[in-house]
Design a protein around this motif. Structure first.
Motif, PDB file in Angstrom:
ATOM      1  N   SER A  61       0.860  -1.177   0.000  1.00 26.50           N
ATOM      2  CA  SER A  61       0.000   0.000   0.000  1.00 26.50           C
ATOM      3  C   SER A  61       0.901   1.233   0.000  1.00 26.50           C
ATOM      4  O   SER A  61       2.130   1.101   0.049  1.00 26.50           O
ATOM      5  CB  SER A  61      -0.922  -0.012   1.224  1.00 26.50           C
ATOM      6  OG  SER A  61      -0.168   0.024   2.423  1.00 26.50           O
ATOM      7  N   PRO A  62       0.322   2.442  -0.054  1.00 25.19           N
ATOM      8  CA  PRO A  62       1.177   3.637  -0.036  1.00 25.19           C
ATOM      9  C   PRO A  62       2.096   3.719   1.180  1.00 25.19           C
ATOM     10  O   PRO A  62       3.117   4.417   1.130  1.00 25.19           O
ATOM     11  CB  PRO A  62       0.162   4.781  -0.055  1.00 25.19           C
ATOM     12  CG  PRO A  62      -1.004   4.219  -0.790  1.00 25.19           C
ATOM     13  CD  PRO A  62      -1.084   2.792  -0.338  1.00 25.19           C
ATOM     14  N   ASP A  63       1.756   3.010   2.269  1.00 26.21           N
ATOM     15  CA  ASP A  63       2.649   3.021   3.436  1.00 26.21           C
ATOM     16  C   ASP A  63       3.672   1.894   3.392  1.00 26.21           C
ATOM     17  O   ASP A  63       4.340   1.613   4.386  1.00 26.21           O
ATOM     18  CB  ASP A  63       1.852   2.998   4.744  1.00 26.21           C
ATOM     19  CG  ASP A  63       0.831   1.868   4.815  1.00 26.21           C
ATOM     20  OD1 ASP A  63       0.837   1.008   3.915  1.00 26.21           O
ATOM     21  OD2 ASP A  63       0.021   1.861   5.757  1.00 26.21           O
ATOM     22  N   GLY A  64       3.814   1.246   2.227  1.00 28.86           N
ATOM     23  CA  GLY A  64       4.868   0.262   2.043  1.00 28.86           C
ATOM     24  C   GLY A  64       4.415  -1.181   2.158  1.00 28.86           C
ATOM     25  O   GLY A  64       3.227  -1.497   2.063  1.00 28.86           O
ATOM     26  N   TYR A  65       5.403  -2.055   2.383  1.00 29.02           N
ATOM     27  CA  TYR A  65       5.169  -3.493   2.524  1.00 29.02           C
ATOM     28  C   TYR A  65       5.002  -3.839   3.998  1.00 29.02           C
ATOM     29  O   TYR A  65       5.768  -3.378   4.844  1.00 29.02           O
ATOM     30  CB  TYR A  65       6.346  -4.271   1.938  1.00 29.02           C
ATOM     31  CG  TYR A  65       6.375  -5.737   2.320  1.00 29.02           C
ATOM     32  CD1 TYR A  65       5.406  -6.612   1.851  1.00 29.02           C
ATOM     33  CD2 TYR A  65       7.371  -6.239   3.160  1.00 29.02           C
ATOM     34  CE1 TYR A  65       5.435  -7.962   2.196  1.00 29.02           C
ATOM     35  CE2 TYR A  65       7.420  -7.571   3.508  1.00 29.02           C
ATOM     36  CZ  TYR A  65       6.439  -8.430   3.021  1.00 29.02           C
ATOM     37  OH  TYR A  65       6.466  -9.756   3.373  1.00 29.02           O
ATOM     38  N   ARG A  66       3.975  -4.650   4.282  1.00 28.83           N
ATOM     39  CA  ARG A  66       3.775  -5.115   5.656  1.00 28.83           C
ATOM     40  C   ARG A  66       3.544  -6.623   5.651  1.00 28.83           C
ATOM     41  O   ARG A  66       2.994  -7.178   4.689  1.00 28.83           O
ATOM     42  CB  ARG A  66       2.565  -4.438   6.304  1.00 28.83           C
ATOM     43  CG  ARG A  66       2.710  -2.944   6.507  1.00 28.83           C
ATOM     44  CD  ARG A  66       1.467  -2.359   7.157  1.00 28.83           C
ATOM     45  NE  ARG A  66       1.264  -2.873   8.510  1.00 28.83           N
ATOM     46  CZ  ARG A  66       0.171  -2.661   9.236  1.00 28.83           C
ATOM     47  NH1 ARG A  66      -0.829  -1.934   8.731  1.00 28.83           N
ATOM     48  NH2 ARG A  66       0.060  -3.160  10.454  1.00 28.83           N
ATOM     49  N   ASP A  67       3.972  -7.268   6.715  1.00 26.03           N
ATOM     50  CA  ASP A  67       3.727  -8.690   6.941  1.00 26.03           C
ATOM     51  C   ASP A  67       2.997  -8.794   8.271  1.00 26.03           C
ATOM     52  O   ASP A  67       3.603  -8.661   9.333  1.00 26.03           O
ATOM     53  CB  ASP A  67       5.050  -9.450   6.962  1.00 26.03           C
ATOM     54  CG  ASP A  67       4.860 -10.956   6.950  1.00 26.03           C
ATOM     55  OD1 ASP A  67       4.273 -11.488   7.910  1.00 26.03           O
ATOM     56  OD2 ASP A  67       5.287 -11.598   5.974  1.00 26.03           O
ATOM     57  N   ASP A 164      10.627   2.806  -4.693  1.00 21.40           N
ATOM     58  CA  ASP A 164      10.017   3.156  -5.974  1.00 21.40           C
ATOM     59  C   ASP A 164       8.559   2.682  -5.979  1.00 21.40           C
ATOM     60  O   ASP A 164       8.293   1.485  -6.118  1.00 21.40           O
ATOM     61  CB  ASP A 164      10.797   2.496  -7.117  1.00 21.40           C
ATOM     62  CG  ASP A 164      10.219   2.797  -8.491  1.00 21.40           C
ATOM     63  OD1 ASP A 164       9.310   3.650  -8.583  1.00 21.40           O
ATOM     64  OD2 ASP A 164      10.674   2.170  -9.473  1.00 21.40           O
ATOM     65  N   ASN A 165       7.630   3.622  -5.819  1.00 22.95           N
ATOM     66  CA  ASN A 165       6.221   3.224  -5.803  1.00 22.95           C
ATOM     67  C   ASN A 165       5.573   3.316  -7.183  1.00 22.95           C
ATOM     68  O   ASN A 165       4.375   3.092  -7.337  1.00 22.95           O
ATOM     69  CB  ASN A 165       5.424   4.070  -4.803  1.00 22.95           C
ATOM     70  CG  ASN A 165       5.352   5.539  -5.205  1.00 22.95           C
ATOM     71  OD1 ASN A 165       5.969   5.962  -6.186  1.00 22.95           O
ATOM     72  ND2 ASN A 165       4.594   6.315  -4.444  1.00 22.95           N
ATOM     73  N   GLY A 166       6.376   3.621  -8.215  1.00 25.98           N
ATOM     74  CA  GLY A 166       5.837   3.746  -9.565  1.00 25.98           C
ATOM     75  C   GLY A 166       5.137   2.494 -10.063  1.00 25.98           C
ATOM     76  O   GLY A 166       3.992   2.559 -10.546  1.00 25.98           O
ATOM     77  N   PRO A 167       5.779   1.310  -9.994  1.00 23.68           N
ATOM     78  CA  PRO A 167       5.117   0.091 -10.463  1.00 23.68           C
ATOM     79  C   PRO A 167       3.828  -0.221  -9.703  1.00 23.68           C
ATOM     80  O   PRO A 167       2.836  -0.660 -10.299  1.00 23.68           O
ATOM     81  CB  PRO A 167       6.178  -0.992 -10.235  1.00 23.68           C
ATOM     82  CG  PRO A 167       7.470  -0.258 -10.315  1.00 23.68           C
ATOM     83  CD  PRO A 167       7.198   1.071  -9.671  1.00 23.68           C
ATOM     84  N   TYR A 168       3.822   0.018  -8.392  1.00 25.43           N
ATOM     85  CA  TYR A 168       2.609  -0.209  -7.603  1.00 25.43           C
ATOM     86  C   TYR A 168       1.483   0.718  -8.045  1.00 25.43           C
ATOM     87  O   TYR A 168       0.339   0.280  -8.232  1.00 25.43           O
ATOM     88  CB  TYR A 168       2.927  -0.010  -6.125  1.00 25.43           C
ATOM     89  CG  TYR A 168       1.733   0.145  -5.221  1.00 25.43           C
ATOM     90  CD1 TYR A 168       0.945  -0.952  -4.866  1.00 25.43           C
ATOM     91  CD2 TYR A 168       1.369   1.393  -4.732  1.00 25.43           C
ATOM     92  CE1 TYR A 168      -0.156  -0.800  -4.047  1.00 25.43           C
ATOM     93  CE2 TYR A 168       0.269   1.547  -3.910  1.00 25.43           C
ATOM     94  CZ  TYR A 168      -0.490   0.454  -3.571  1.00 25.43           C
ATOM     95  OH  TYR A 168      -1.589   0.614  -2.760  1.00 25.43           O
TER      96      TYR A 168
END
Length: 253
Positions: A61-67, A164-168
């Motif tokens: 999500s915009p706040d990154g990767y989470r597990d 890099d959030n471009g691909p997402y």
């Protein structure tokens, strides 16, 4: 002459949510992780209520990767646009709660396939569709679909973790383009389900305020059982419920 009775209003689950039960896939993916097909929803929030076992849900999500760890009794939910991947840790079983009368099961979901598949609606549809039934052919197709989604997902995650959030963001835009033609149908499902339920609550509040709660005379109880066991869903083997006021699973599932 007796007039025709008015059509009965549906009595959905609270909030007109959809519901299914899932047992997370135990197939190992290219990264050595066992689990489901990463995907997102465009207009629905979805929740996992863990009933047994353990595992995780991985999100982008915009706040990154989470597990996010999952264990019996825990709950995790994700808003529209959040890529999520259910990960098997051992006998993981969850109850899935879906906004908007279960619209995710009527097509509000896009897999994280590689960009070249997302760019071609026909290729996407062919990759997403499963044969009918619950036999070996369907299982093999569900696993191929999962693997293709993981391929695209891992690239998105790697870019996001590198800053890099471009691909997402491009994946989100591609997903929106893929479902755009479905919006009129989704709008009607929303109006007949979730919106109608909220409007009925408004009418009931009006009746209470007026001191004429006639709707209480229609009080009753309902029950339901699974209508299909062991279907192949996006995240795992799925027990489905055809509940009043909810949408039916779409054929891509």
């Amino acid at each position: 002459m007796v007039s025709d009775p008015k059509p009965a209003l549906p009595h959905p689950l609270p909030g007109a949510i959809g519901l299914s039960h899932l047992s997370a896939y135990d197939w190992e993916a290219a990264d050595g992780v066992c689990g489901g097909s990463p995907h997102l929803h465009l207009v629905c929030t979805e929740a996992y209520v863990v009933t047994s076992g353990r595992g995780a849900v991985q999100t982008l999500s915009p706040d990154g990767y989470r597990d996010i760890p999952l264990a019996a009794g825990s709950i995790a939910w994700f808003t529209p646009g959040t890529v999520h991947r259910m990960v098997q840790g051992g006998d993981l079983r969850i109850t899935v709660l879906m906004q908007n009368s279960g619209l995710p099961e009527a097509g509000d979901a896009v897999f994280t396939f590689p960009p070249e598949v997302l760019a071609d609606p026909e290729k996407y549809a062919a990759a997403a569709k499963l044969p009918p039934g619950t036999g070996p052919e369907t299982a093999a197709a569900a696993r191929r679909r999962r693997d293709l989604a993981v391929e695209g997902y891992l690239a998105l995650r790697e870019a996001l973790e590198a800053g890099d959030n471009g691909p997402y963001l491009e994946f989100q835009r591609a997903a929106a383009r893929l479902v755009r033609d479905k919006v009129p149908t989704w709008r009607e499902l929303w109006r007949a389900g979730a919106l109608a339920t909220a409007e009925r609550t408004g009418a009931q509040l009006d009746a209470l305020e007026a001191g004429e709660p006639v709707h209480l005379g229609e009080a009753t109880a309902h029950e339901a059982a699974p209508t299909r066991l062991g279907g192949f869903g996006m995240c795992g083997r799925r027990d489905e419920y055809n509940l009043p006021g909810t949408t039916l699973p779409y054929q891509g599932e």
